[in-house]
Structures are given as C-alpha cells and as structure tokens.
Design a protein around this motif. Structure first.
Motif, PDB file in Angstrom:
ATOM      1  N   GLY A  66      37.055  33.433  32.792  1.00 27.79           N
ATOM      2  CA  GLY A  66      38.113  34.418  32.619  1.00 27.79           C
ATOM      3  C   GLY A  66      38.724  34.870  33.938  1.00 27.79           C
ATOM      4  O   GLY A  66      39.904  34.718  34.183  1.00 27.79           O
ATOM      5  N   GLY A  67      37.930  35.424  34.817  1.00 30.06           N
ATOM      6  CA  GLY A  67      38.435  35.913  36.090  1.00 30.06           C
ATOM      7  C   GLY A  67      37.616  37.096  36.579  1.00 30.06           C
ATOM      8  O   GLY A  67      36.699  37.552  35.908  1.00 30.06           O
ATOM      9  N   GLY A  68      37.951  37.591  37.752  1.00 27.10           N
ATOM     10  CA  GLY A  68      37.308  38.783  38.288  1.00 27.10           C
ATOM     11  C   GLY A  68      36.197  38.525  39.276  1.00 27.10           C
ATOM     12  O   GLY A  68      35.641  39.468  39.840  1.00 27.10           O
ATOM     13  N   GLY A  69      35.860  37.255  39.526  1.00 28.68           N
ATOM     14  CA  GLY A  69      34.770  36.956  40.453  1.00 28.68           C
ATOM     15  C   GLY A  69      35.023  37.466  41.858  1.00 28.68           C
ATOM     16  O   GLY A  69      34.118  37.975  42.524  1.00 28.68           O
ATOM     17  N   SER A  70      36.272  37.360  42.307  1.00 30.27           N
ATOM     18  CA  SER A  70      36.599  37.806  43.666  1.00 30.27           C
ATOM     19  C   SER A  70      36.511  39.317  43.813  1.00 30.27           C
ATOM     20  O   SER A  70      36.365  39.829  44.924  1.00 30.27           O
ATOM     21  N   LEU A  71      36.608  40.042  42.691  1.00 27.54           N
ATOM     22  CA  LEU A  71      36.442  41.491  42.747  1.00 27.54           C
ATOM     23  C   LEU A  71      34.998  41.863  43.053  1.00 27.54           C
ATOM     24  O   LEU A  71      34.706  42.988  43.442  1.00 27.54           O
ATOM     25  N   LEU A  72      34.094  40.913  42.890  1.00 21.24           N
ATOM     26  CA  LEU A  72      32.698  41.090  43.283  1.00 21.24           C
ATOM     27  C   LEU A  72      32.480  40.590  44.709  1.00 21.24           C
ATOM     28  O   LEU A  72      31.806  41.232  45.512  1.00 21.24           O
ATOM     29  N   VAL A  73      33.072  39.456  45.035  1.00 22.30           N
ATOM     30  CA  VAL A  73      32.848  38.803  46.331  1.00 22.30           C
ATOM     31  C   VAL A  73      33.386  39.629  47.489  1.00 22.30           C
ATOM     32  O   VAL A  73      32.682  39.849  48.491  1.00 22.30           O
ATOM     33  N   LEU A  74      34.629  40.100  47.389  1.00 18.13           N
ATOM     34  CA  LEU A  74      35.245  40.798  48.523  1.00 18.13           C
ATOM     35  C   LEU A  74      34.509  42.086  48.897  1.00 18.13           C
ATOM     36  O   LEU A  74      34.220  42.299  50.088  1.00 18.13           O
ATOM     37  N   PRO A  75      34.159  42.957  47.942  1.00 16.62           N
ATOM     38  CA  PRO A  75      33.379  44.144  48.315  1.00 16.62           C
ATOM     39  C   PRO A  75      32.003  43.783  48.868  1.00 16.62           C
ATOM     40  O   PRO A  75      31.496  44.449  49.772  1.00 16.62           O
ATOM     41  N   PHE A  76      31.391  42.719  48.315  1.00 16.75           N
ATOM     42  CA  PHE A  76      30.065  42.300  48.777  1.00 16.75           C
ATOM     43  C   PHE A  76      30.109  41.865  50.242  1.00 16.75           C
ATOM     44  O   PHE A  76      29.281  42.295  51.061  1.00 16.75           O
ATOM     45  N   LEU A  77      31.079  41.023  50.586  1.00 11.52           N
ATOM     46  CA  LEU A  77      31.187  40.556  51.974  1.00 11.52           C
ATOM     47  C   LEU A  77      31.547  41.698  52.911  1.00 11.52           C
ATOM     48  O   LEU A  77      31.050  41.767  54.048  1.00 11.52           O
ATOM     49  N   SER A  78      32.387  42.613  52.448  1.00 10.73           N
ATOM     50  CA  SER A  78      32.734  43.782  53.270  1.00 10.73           C
ATOM     51  C   SER A  78      31.521  44.674  53.488  1.00 10.73           C
ATOM     52  O   SER A  78      31.305  45.202  54.588  1.00 10.73           O
ATOM     53  N   PHE A  79      30.698  44.829  52.445  1.00  7.61           N
ATOM     54  CA  PHE A  79      29.486  45.634  52.548  1.00  7.61           C
ATOM     55  C   PHE A  79      28.527  45.033  53.581  1.00  7.61           C
ATOM     56  O   PHE A  79      27.806  45.761  54.279  1.00  7.61           O
ATOM     57  N   LEU A  80      28.522  43.722  53.714  1.00  8.77           N
ATOM     58  CA  LEU A  80      27.659  43.051  54.681  1.00  8.77           C
ATOM     59  C   LEU A  80      28.187  43.162  56.111  1.00  8.77           C
ATOM     60  O   LEU A  80      27.519  42.728  57.045  1.00  8.77           O
ATOM     61  N   GLY A  81      29.373  43.716  56.260  1.00  7.33           N
ATOM     62  CA  GLY A  81      29.915  43.919  57.600  1.00  7.33           C
ATOM     63  C   GLY A  81      31.038  42.984  57.976  1.00  7.33           C
ATOM     64  O   GLY A  81      31.521  43.022  59.118  1.00  7.33           O
ATOM     65  N   MET A  82      31.494  42.146  57.062  1.00 10.89           N
ATOM     66  CA  MET A  82      32.579  41.217  57.360  1.00 10.89           C
ATOM     67  C   MET A  82      33.916  41.932  57.255  1.00 10.89           C
ATOM     68  O   MET A  82      34.137  42.732  56.353  1.00 10.89           O
ATOM     69  N   ASP A  83      34.808  41.654  58.198  1.00 10.06           N
ATOM     70  CA  ASP A  83      36.155  42.220  58.154  1.00 10.06           C
ATOM     71  C   ASP A  83      36.830  41.821  56.848  1.00 10.06           C
ATOM     72  O   ASP A  83      36.663  40.702  56.360  1.00 10.06           O
ATOM     73  N   VAL A  84      37.601  42.751  56.267  1.00 14.61           N
ATOM     74  CA  VAL A  84      38.218  42.512  54.969  1.00 14.61           C
ATOM     75  C   VAL A  84      39.137  41.293  54.994  1.00 14.61           C
ATOM     76  O   VAL A  84      39.145  40.479  54.056  1.00 14.61           O
ATOM     77  N   ALA A  85      39.913  41.147  56.059  1.00 13.45           N
ATOM     78  CA  ALA A  85      40.820  40.009  56.171  1.00 13.45           C
ATOM     79  C   ALA A  85      40.049  38.695  56.222  1.00 13.45           C
ATOM     80  O   ALA A  85      40.439  37.704  55.609  1.00 13.45           O
ATOM     81  N   VAL A  86      38.931  38.690  56.957  1.00 13.15           N
ATOM     82  CA  VAL A  86      38.097  37.483  57.048  1.00 13.15           C
ATOM     83  C   VAL A  86      37.430  37.204  55.704  1.00 13.15           C
ATOM     84  O   VAL A  86      37.308  36.051  55.274  1.00 13.15           O
ATOM     85  N   ALA A  87      36.996  38.260  55.021  1.00 17.08           N
ATOM     86  CA  ALA A  87      36.402  38.094  53.690  1.00 17.08           C
ATOM     87  C   ALA A  87      37.407  37.485  52.723  1.00 17.08           C
ATOM     88  O   ALA A  87      37.073  36.610  51.918  1.00 17.08           O
ATOM     89  N   ASN A  88      38.658  37.940  52.811  1.00 17.93           N
ATOM     90  CA  ASN A  88      39.720  37.424  51.963  1.00 17.93           C
ATOM     91  C   ASN A  88      39.937  35.934  52.211  1.00 17.93           C
ATOM     92  O   ASN A  88      40.131  35.146  51.274  1.00 17.93           O
TER      93      ASN A  88
END
Length: 250
Positions: free
Chosen positions: A25-47
C-alpha cells in the motif's frame, strides 16, 4: 552516525517493515525517515539514502508481482515515464519548500483517502472505467512525481489513489504497477541526491536488503489476501501516517 552490529540489525529490520508496507500500500518511508533522523542522520541525507532502498525494494517487489502474473507493463511504463518527469522537478525543489505547510496539506489529503478506503470499498476493490482524460492522467501522475521526488514519504498513497480513481486499476494490480513507477523515478532522484552528497551508501544498502525481503513478503501477501485485506491495512496505515504528519508539522 555511528555504525554497530546492533544498529545495522535495527536498520535491516526497519527495512523489512518498510518494504512490506510499501509493497502492499504505502507509508514505509514515513517510518524510515524519522528512524534515520532519530539515529542522528541529517534529514536531507536520510531523504536521499532512503531512495537507494526504495529502488532495490521496487525491483524485488515488481519481480514478485510479475511472477504472480498481476503486473501489467503496458500500463505501468507510460505512467512511470510521466511520474519520473515530475520527480526531476520535485527532487530539485526538495530543500526549498515549506515542510510544515506541505505536511498539513498531505495529512488532510490522505485523511480523506482513509475515509474513502473505509466507506467506499467499491472504489478500490474493483477495476472500473477510466474517468479522466489522457491529459488529466498526465497531470495527476506528473504532480505525484513531483511530490515523490521531493520527499517520497506517503507517495504510495497518492499512487494508489491515482491508479484506482484516475486509471481504473484494482489495488492488487495497482500495487504491482506502483512498484515499476516508484522504482523508475527513484533511480533519477537517487542520482541527483548522490551527486549532491546526500546518500549514505552503507546505510542505504543495509536498509535495501531488508526492504527487498519485505517487498517479496508483501507482494505474496497482497496476491494471496486480495483487495479487501489490502484496503483495511492501507486504511490503518494512512490514518497513522496522517496523524504523524500533523504532529510533525505542529
């Protein structure tokens, strides 16, 4: 961002979950982006990093759907070309658009989609005649491509809507077509992000490994369970995603 076995395992598992949801269906990236940001990755790099996982996940998902005989390349490839064209513009605009306003607008739109998923099942579960002209379909998928190039998160919901209401494809067949569309336009977006130094290759590959596993599982689940199961799961994910977008914007 520090790398460890525990961290790699977490990234791989999140990849599996994201790949599963993206494929049905969709929505996987709505989990991935906050997760990578929480780990300390810059939002642009996570994107940008997320695009690597999306490309390989889409290949795995499309192949799984093809083996099940539900992927129509004749429909998928023209739509993928239109969406890719839009994604080029969206990718270059990725840093300049007001995220707060965008999140609120997207949350409102996918909340409407959740209502339609619950109360208008015939709209999603049955293939029907196309309601839009070719020009209308072009505009819809060009706009979806712009959004996908910009942030990716939630684009699966818009593609599901476009394929069901604008093109007239059921959820299972639409998910198969979606794999081709998302995979193709993200190849271009990934190249642009990589050229601007916004892709963490090691993290992206680990995430991709999990996403490919999740994509295969998701495709098999979708074909086995059919449109009704996907509609209810999609409605649940859409509602949660909309709430999250609102909180992110406020």
């Amino acid at each position: 961002m520090e790398h460890s076995l525990f961290l790699w395992t977490g990234i791989f598992l999140v990849g599996i979950i994201a790949g599963f949801f993206n494929t049905i269906g969709g929505g996987g990236s709505l989990l991935v982006l906050p997760f990578l940001s929480f780990l300390g990755m810059d939002v642009a790099v996570a994107n940008g990093t997320n695009r690597l996982a999306i490309v390989l996940q889409s290949i795995a998902g499309a192949e799984a759907y093809r083996k099940k005989g539900v992927l129509c390349f004749r429909t998928a490839l023209p739509l993928a070309g239109i969406t890719t064209l839009g994604s080029v513009f969206g990718t270059f605009l990725a840093i300049t658009i007001d995220r707060q306003s965008l999140n609120l607008s997207v949350a409102a739109f996918i909340s409407l989609m959740a209502i339609l998923l619950v109360f208008k099942p015939e709209m999603w579960e049955k293939q029907h005649e196309t309601r839009l002209s070719k020009a209308g379909i072009f505009l819809v998928f060009f706009a979806i491509g712009m959004y996908g190039g910009f942030i990716q998160a939630g684009v699966g919901f818009f593609l599901t809507w476009g394929l069901a209401l604008a093109v007239g494809v059921g959820l299972v067949g639409g998910n198969a077509i979606k794999m081709v569309i998302v995979g193709l336009y993200n190849v271009i977006s990934l190249a642009i992000f990589y050229g601007n130094g916004m892709v963490d290759i090691p993290v992206g590959l680990i995430m991709a490994g999990g996403s490919m596993v999740g994509a295969v599982i998701g495709a098999r689940f979708a074909v086995a369970k059919g449109n009704t199961w996907i509609r209810w799961i999609l409605a649940a994910v859409v509602i949660v995603s909309a709430v999250k977008m609102v909180f992110d914007a406020l």
